[in-house]
Design an enzyme around this catalytic site. Structure first.
Site, PDB file in Angstrom:
ATOM      1  N   TRP A 131      -2.512   9.309   2.077  1.00 27.69           N
ATOM      2  CA  TRP A 131      -1.789   8.414   1.169  1.00 27.69           C
ATOM      3  C   TRP A 131      -0.312   8.387   1.514  1.00 27.69           C
ATOM      4  O   TRP A 131       0.325   7.337   1.473  1.00 27.69           O
ATOM      5  CB  TRP A 131      -2.010   8.813  -0.294  1.00 27.69           C
ATOM      6  CG  TRP A 131      -3.443   8.686  -0.720  1.00 27.69           C
ATOM      7  CD1 TRP A 131      -4.274   9.684  -1.128  1.00 27.69           C
ATOM      8  CD2 TRP A 131      -4.235   7.478  -0.771  1.00 27.69           C
ATOM      9  NE1 TRP A 131      -5.517   9.179  -1.426  1.00 27.69           N
ATOM     10  CE2 TRP A 131      -5.528   7.833  -1.220  1.00 27.69           C
ATOM     11  CE3 TRP A 131      -3.975   6.126  -0.476  1.00 27.69           C
ATOM     12  CZ2 TRP A 131      -6.551   6.895  -1.381  1.00 27.69           C
ATOM     13  CZ3 TRP A 131      -4.998   5.199  -0.633  1.00 27.69           C
ATOM     14  CH2 TRP A 131      -6.261   5.585  -1.082  1.00 27.69           C
ATOM     15  N   ASP A 141       4.596  10.013  -5.482  1.00 28.00           N
ATOM     16  CA  ASP A 141       3.260   9.518  -5.808  1.00 28.00           C
ATOM     17  C   ASP A 141       2.533  10.672  -6.507  1.00 28.00           C
ATOM     18  O   ASP A 141       2.204  11.674  -5.880  1.00 28.00           O
ATOM     19  CB  ASP A 141       2.548   9.127  -4.501  1.00 28.00           C
ATOM     20  CG  ASP A 141       1.109   8.662  -4.729  1.00 28.00           C
ATOM     21  OD1 ASP A 141       0.629   8.711  -5.880  1.00 28.00           O
ATOM     22  OD2 ASP A 141       0.471   8.244  -3.737  1.00 28.00           O
ATOM     23  N   LYS A 158      -7.243   8.667 -11.579  1.00 29.89           N
ATOM     24  CA  LYS A 158      -7.525  10.041 -11.196  1.00 29.89           C
ATOM     25  C   LYS A 158      -7.489  10.934 -12.436  1.00 29.89           C
ATOM     26  O   LYS A 158      -8.434  11.625 -12.733  1.00 29.89           O
ATOM     27  CB  LYS A 158      -6.516  10.541 -10.157  1.00 29.89           C
ATOM     28  CG  LYS A 158      -6.373   9.645  -8.920  1.00 29.89           C
ATOM     29  CD  LYS A 158      -7.561   9.701  -7.995  1.00 29.89           C
ATOM     30  CE  LYS A 158      -7.669   8.570  -6.993  1.00 29.89           C
ATOM     31  NZ  LYS A 158      -6.512   8.313  -6.149  1.00 29.89           N
TER      32      LYS A 158
HETATM   33  C1  LIG Z   1      -6.093   7.382  -5.007  1.00 26.45           C
HETATM   34  C2  LIG Z   1      -4.709   7.559  -4.543  1.00 26.45           C
HETATM   35  C3  LIG Z   1      -3.933   6.460  -4.133  1.00 26.45           C
HETATM   36  C4  LIG Z   1      -4.465   5.044  -4.106  1.00 26.45           C
HETATM   37  O1  LIG Z   1      -4.554   4.569  -5.392  1.00 26.45           O
HETATM   38  P1  LIG Z   1      -4.961   3.055  -5.710  1.00 26.45           P
HETATM   39  O2  LIG Z   1      -4.763   3.015  -7.178  1.00 26.45           O
HETATM   40  O3  LIG Z   1      -6.377   2.882  -5.270  1.00 26.45           O
HETATM   41  O4  LIG Z   1      -4.054   2.162  -4.970  1.00 26.45           O
HETATM   42  C5  LIG Z   1      -2.634   6.692  -3.739  1.00 26.45           C
HETATM   43  N1  LIG Z   1      -2.114   7.932  -3.733  1.00 26.45           N
HETATM   44  C6  LIG Z   1      -2.824   9.009  -4.109  1.00 26.45           C
HETATM   45  C7  LIG Z   1      -2.194  10.364  -4.093  1.00 26.45           C
HETATM   46  C8  LIG Z   1      -4.144   8.856  -4.537  1.00 26.45           C
HETATM   47  O5  LIG Z   1      -4.856   9.918  -4.918  1.00 26.45           O
END
Ligand SMILES: *Cc1c(COP(=O)(O)O)cnc(C)c1O
Length: 364
Positions: A102, A172, A196
């Site tokens: 990511w 993030d 998540k």
């Molecule tokens: C799942 C995830 C993403 C992607 O998320 P989307 O909502 O599908 O765009 C980005 N960063 C991390 C750390 C993730 O776990």
């Protein structure tokens, strides 16, 4: 019905009360006789609900008042682009730490808008640890990190500091927001896809300190502009109301169990139990550097000398109601995602399965 424990990395487990309340709201929202799905986002009950979700977020995470709370769409993935588009002046540079797929995606999107300095990377070690020595540039506008690497199972335990004194951290936090207390010092922007740890897919929470938005020499489409979303209080276009409602329920549940400080203790207990079983069990090992091990996503693999078919263990678990334990294809083996809503009982059930499976496999 047999108890199911869902270890999926995302979309992931939600507390049953959250699912029940969301289902009720889809049927009849607050005894209005209408489904939340058919109600205007400008109607008072919906505006109140979105505002309450913001208030709950502020209260649980102790978000300082300089920060705006936004509920946007497009997932964390759209933030990979919105961040540099809004913050990275042309020809300016940002530092990115490369600690997983990511973060790698995030830094590649940033390259479309400005210069990227990769301050550290564990890519050639299959991201099995978090490098903490950073090569930041003094002129960088911000430093980007992924607080928890969902796929590889590593987590920043202490956040790095931006080198530039007027710089700020961008994180993030898709897979660990609301899982532990946060100190907002140094942060300028935090973002997380909901699916998540706090809700279903569809909403992305963005915490943004207003003063980081400077005039920028680039035209930004309204829909991608933080300024516009701030001005319109996350209602520039029709927000994902159902998804925000599920977040609302999930935060109320979190509050009812003692908030972020208390869930963090639970998360520590659950992770500690599982890591010690991985360590004790003669079949399994962790591929991740000890000090960087995530409390949220726990990958484990068979020991080298174990020549068992992974699918057989997965089926063994599945029959016991332990679902979605397959590891990500880039790590292999197994991965247990044990977010806030995974009860201790679920982790104990997994540990029992690991112990019973060990007894089934002939001595080696
Ligand atoms: C799942 C995830 C993403 C992607 O998320 P989307 O909502 O599908 O765009 C980005 N960063 C991390 C750390 C993730 O776990």
């Amino acid at each position: 019905m047999k108890t199911i424990y869902n270890f999926s990395a995302g979309p992931a487990v939600l507390h049953h009360s959250v699912i029940r309340s969301t289902a009720n709201a889809a049927n009849n929202f607050n005894n209005s006789g209408m489904s939340l799905m058919e109600m205007s986002h400008r109607s008072k009950p919906v505006v109140d609900m979105v505002n309450e979700t913001e208030e709950l977020s502020r209260e649980l995470l102790h978000i300082p008042k300089e920060f705006e709370v936004l509920f946007l769409q497009g997932g964390a993935s759209l933030q990979f682009s919105m961040i540099p588009m809004n913050l990275l002046i042309k020809d300016a540079v940002a530092d990115y730490t490369d600690t997983g797929s990511w973060s790698y995606k995030a830094l590649n999107q940033a390259k479309l808008f400005g210069k990227v300095n990769i301050a550290s990377s564990s890519r050639t070690s299959n991201y099995s640890f978090i490098p903490k020595e950073l090569n930041q540039l003094s002129e960088s506008i911000y430093l980007h990190i992924t607080s928890n690497n969902t796929i590889y199972g590593t987590q920043w335990k202490e956040f790095p500091k931006p080198l530039n004194s007027s710089g700020f951290l961008v994180a993030d936090m898709s897979s660990d927001i609301f899982s532990r207390p946060l100190n907002f010092d140094n942060f300028g922007l935090i973002y997380a896809g909901a699916q998540k740890n706090i809700g279903p897919a569809g909403a992305t929470i963005v915490l943004i300190r207003k003063d980081i938005l400077k005039d920028i020499d680039r035209k930004i489409p309204d829909m991608l502009s933080y300024r516009i979303h701030i001005e319109k209080n996350s209602m520039f276009n029709t927000p994902p109301v159902m998804s925000i409602y599920a977040i609302n329920c999930s935060l109320k549940w979190l509050k009812s169990v003692g908030g972020v400080e208390s869930i963090n203790k639970n998360n520590l207990t659950k992770a500690k139990l599982l890591y010690s079983e991985i360590n004790r069990n003669s079949l399994f090992q962790s591929p991740i550097a000890k000090e960087d091990r995530s409390l949220m996503n726990i990958p484990f693999i068979f020991n080298e000398e174990i020549k068992e078919d992974e699918n057989i263990f997965l089926e063994f678990c599945d029959k016991r109601g332990l679902k979605t334990l397959k590891g990500h294809r880039s790590v292999g083996g197994f991965r247990a995602s044990i977010y806030n809503a995974m009860p201790l009982r679920g982790v104990e059930a997994l540990i029992n399965a690991m112990q019973d499976y060990e007894k089934l496999i002939p001595r080696h």
